[in-house]
Write an enzyme that holds these catalytic residues in place. Structure first.
Site, PDB file in Angstrom:
ATOM      1  N   GLU A 262       0.840  -1.193   0.000  1.00 45.13           N
ATOM      2  CA  GLU A 262       0.000   0.000   0.000  1.00 45.13           C
ATOM      3  C   GLU A 262       0.875   1.243   0.000  1.00 45.13           C
ATOM      4  OE1 GLU A 262      -2.978   0.294   3.057  1.00 45.13           O
ATOM      5  OE2 GLU A 262      -3.418   2.370   2.515  1.00 45.13           O
ATOM      6  N   LYS A 394      -8.811 -14.809  15.947  1.00 47.70           N
ATOM      7  CA  LYS A 394      -8.978 -14.418  14.549  1.00 47.70           C
ATOM      8  C   LYS A 394     -10.409 -14.074  14.163  1.00 47.70           C
ATOM      9  CE  LYS A 394      -4.990 -17.297  13.565  1.00 47.70           C
ATOM     10  NZ  LYS A 394      -4.398 -18.439  12.930  1.00 47.70           N
ATOM     11  N   ASP A 470       1.334 -14.095  12.815  1.00 47.21           N
ATOM     12  CA  ASP A 470       0.193 -14.669  12.105  1.00 47.21           C
ATOM     13  C   ASP A 470      -0.684 -13.515  11.627  1.00 47.21           C
ATOM     14  OD1 ASP A 470      -2.104 -15.902  11.254  1.00 47.21           O
ATOM     15  OD2 ASP A 470      -2.085 -17.414  12.845  1.00 47.21           O
ATOM     16  N   HIS A 568      -2.439  10.130  -1.697  1.00 49.93           N
ATOM     17  CA  HIS A 568      -2.689   8.803  -2.257  1.00 49.93           C
ATOM     18  C   HIS A 568      -2.599   8.826  -3.773  1.00 49.93           C
ATOM     19  CE1 HIS A 568      -3.711   5.639   0.669  1.00 49.93           C
ATOM     20  NE2 HIS A 568      -3.676   6.677   1.478  1.00 49.93           N
TER      21      HIS A 568
END
Ligand code: ADP
Length: 582
Positions: A262, A394, A470, A568
């Protein structure tokens, strides 16, 4: 012997050993200093060499005839001697090395040597084939015959080492495609993880008819992931790692590795780090450190489930239970048990410290010990699952937001007013207002769960990927409330992030892989802490929170200054024509 040249984009085609592929030099320039085509310089030096030899020999004969001493030389003879040495050195350099090599390395008549292959790489590959993959191998399976001499070349990625597929490999690829050899069994059958990945990849391309060119195969240690990090590999995805920092936190400077695609993210976090640094740094405090696992057990009646809940939460039983739990590991230490009942079902949330490991495996082993132990006193207990989602791993869940999971951290900094103006290009007042209306009110309106921030997950995900955490735990690890307040008579900005469930480790899982381990090393938290078990992972959690603080500061400033879309457009919408990129 027939040879194959396999391209990563096309099915295998038969190719006869053909004439030598022209060397790059055959068509290139001699050198930067002599920018002539090679055939011209070769012709020039050949002509020069034989001309001066002829000239010098004829002068020699003349001197013998006229009894002139040999050491008496004319100017033209000096020039001729110099030209002789120059052309001799050129011709020796150009043709001599190839000639010597051709004498030393006699090619086998039935082997098609790949010109592009680096000898050292070939040797390493041959050596690697002899080495078994490790403990996860099923040794009961007979190994396939060792690879025959190299007959094929697969050029996978740029000019870097290429994967070599042999005739034996070709047979195995065919059997994988036909379904007679299961793809998952390749590592154990071959005893060579790299070769297994190359074969699986080629079989996959043939089965799907889709090319994997662009997904690199070479340059990765497939042994290191066997039985631990990834099954059935066919390559690896490259993610660039950028550095934000120095991030000054608790009096120490850190260069923070962020793996991301990104645009803007690293630059923005870096700007936040600068603002923090210029304001004297951040303070990051670890409030709690405990990984959780919550099995679900069922009874015949709600009464029996309640009995177990009362037993488990009775402080008098804690010591017994912790002795049983702690048997699982040197590092796992039971901290507490919290139960929730749903009718006849009981959800038991165990919390334990896990040293420098993120701790999911460790806590699960301890929980299993306790469940086995409880079975004696509660034989009617039916274990539905070691994880009953009350952990909660998660998934967004209030229990993590409220109780914490992994490391709970609060981090703060006071940013000077002139730094807010000059570096962040905004004002304290507008930042405070934006935070109230966006991160607090806006998130409340959206019914957010732990999402009272601008983009904590951006920073968490990038650091997690870089350091081998993770990435799926980004869900709850990014729970964060960002607070902003004007302080010092409204001149300066106090900013804090509170993150109750940062799940990180510096041992186990992906942390031991080469790239990820290098990033941990950069932060000074690689592996297990020798002095205080758990210190490395706790430091990592404080760094994550501080980097989030930097990210929040910068993005919020960009939004309040109206820069977000502009920056951006600059960093995310490159005008470069990527199809022409080299
Ligand atoms: P996780 O529990 O995060 O899934 P592992 O199952 O790989 O990670 O457990 C970590 C392993 O590393 C355990 O076998 C543990 O004994 C070992 N270990 C060595 N040093 C440490 C340490 N300082 N902290 C935690 N675990 C450690």
């Amino acid at each position: 012997m027939e040879a194959h040249r396999i391209s990563s984009t096309k099915p295998v085609q038969s190719l006869k050993p053909t004439k030598k592929i022209p060397l790059e030099e055959d068509t290139g320039k001699a050198s930067d200093a002599l920018p002539l085509p090679l055939y011209l310089t070769n012709a020039l030096f050949f002509t020069l060499f034989f001309s001066v030899v002829y000239f010098l020999l004829s002068r020699w004969r003349e001197k013998i005839r006229t009894s002139t001493p040999l050491h008496v030389v004319t100017f033209s003879e000096i020039i001729a001697i110099l030209s002789f040495f120059a052309s001799f050195i050129y011709l020796l350099g150009f043709f001599g090395i190839d000639f010597v090599q051709s004498l030393v390395f006699q090619p086998s008549p039935d082997v098609w040597i790949a010109e592009e292959e680096d000898d050292e790489v070939l040797l390493a590959k041959e050596e690697a084939r002899k080495v078994p993959c490790g403990q996860a191998l099923d040794c009961s399976l007979p190994p396939l015959p060792p690879a025959a001499p190299i007959v094929t070349v697969q050029k996978v990625f740029d000019e870097k080492p290429v994967t070599v597929l042999t005739e034996e490999d070709e047979e195995i690829i065919k059997s994988v495609v036909a379904g007679t050899t299961p793809s998952y069994s390749l590592e154990s059958k071959l005893g060579d993880c790299k070769r297994a990945a190359a074969i699986r990849r080629e079989a996959l391309q043939r089965l799907t008819g889709k090319s994997l060119s662009g997904l690199p195969l070479d340059g990765f240690d497939y042994e290191s992931i066997l039985g631990q990090c990834c099954e059935m590999p066919v390559g690896y995805v490259q993610i660039p790692v950028g550095i934000a920092g120095p991030l000054l936190v608790n009096g120490r400077e850190y260069s923070v590795p962020m793996a991301t695609t990104e645009g803007c993210l690293v630059a923005s976090t870096n700007r936040g780090c600068k603002a923090i640094h210029l304001s004297g740094g951040a303070t990051s405090v670890l409030l709690k450190d405990g990984m959780t696992r919550a099995p679900c057990v069922r009874f015949g009646t709600a009464k029996r489930a309640a009995d177990l809940k009362l037993y488990l939460e009775d402080p008098d039983n804690f010591e017994t239970l912790s002795v049983v739990f702690n048997r699982s590991s040197r590092f796992g230490r039971l901290q507490g048990i919290k139960c929730a009942i749903a009718g006849k079902n009981l959800y038991i949330r165990f919390t334990c410290s896990t040293g420098d490991a993120m701790g999911m495996n460790m806590v699960s082993k301890g929980v299993q010990n306790v469940l086995d132990f409880l079975q004696t006193d509660f034989p009617d207990m039916d274990v539905i699952g070691i994880s009953g989602n009350y952990c909660s791993d998660k998934k967004p869940a209030a229990v993590n937001w409220i109780e914490g999971r992994g490391k709970s951290v609060v981090c703060e900094a006071t940013i000077k007013g002139d730094v807010v103006r000059k570096v962040l290009k905004t004002s304290v007042e507008s930042l405070v207002e934006l935070n109230m209306l966006k991160n607090l009110t806006g998130s409340a309106m959206a019914g957010a769960l732990g999402g009272f921030n601008a983009h904590a997950s951006n920073i968490v995900a990038a650091i997690y990927i870089a350091t081998g955490q993770d990435p799926a735990q980004n869900v709850e690890s990014s729970h964060c409330i960002t607070m902003m307040e004007a302080v010092n008579d409204g001149k300066d900005l106090h900013i804090s992030v509170t993150m109750p469930s940062i799940e990180v480790g510096t041992v186990g899982g992906g942390t031991q892989l080469a790239s990820q381990s290098a990033c941990l090393n950069l932060l000074g938290v690689k592996g297990a802490s020798k002095e205080t078990p758990g210190a490395n992972s706790r430091t990592l959690a404080t760094i994550v929170a501080s980097a989030v603080l930097a990210g929040e500061l910068s993005l919020m400033s960009a939004i309040s200054a109206g820069q977000l879309v502009r920056s951006h457009m600059k960093y995310n919408r490159s005008s470069k024509d990527v199809s022409k990129a080299t």
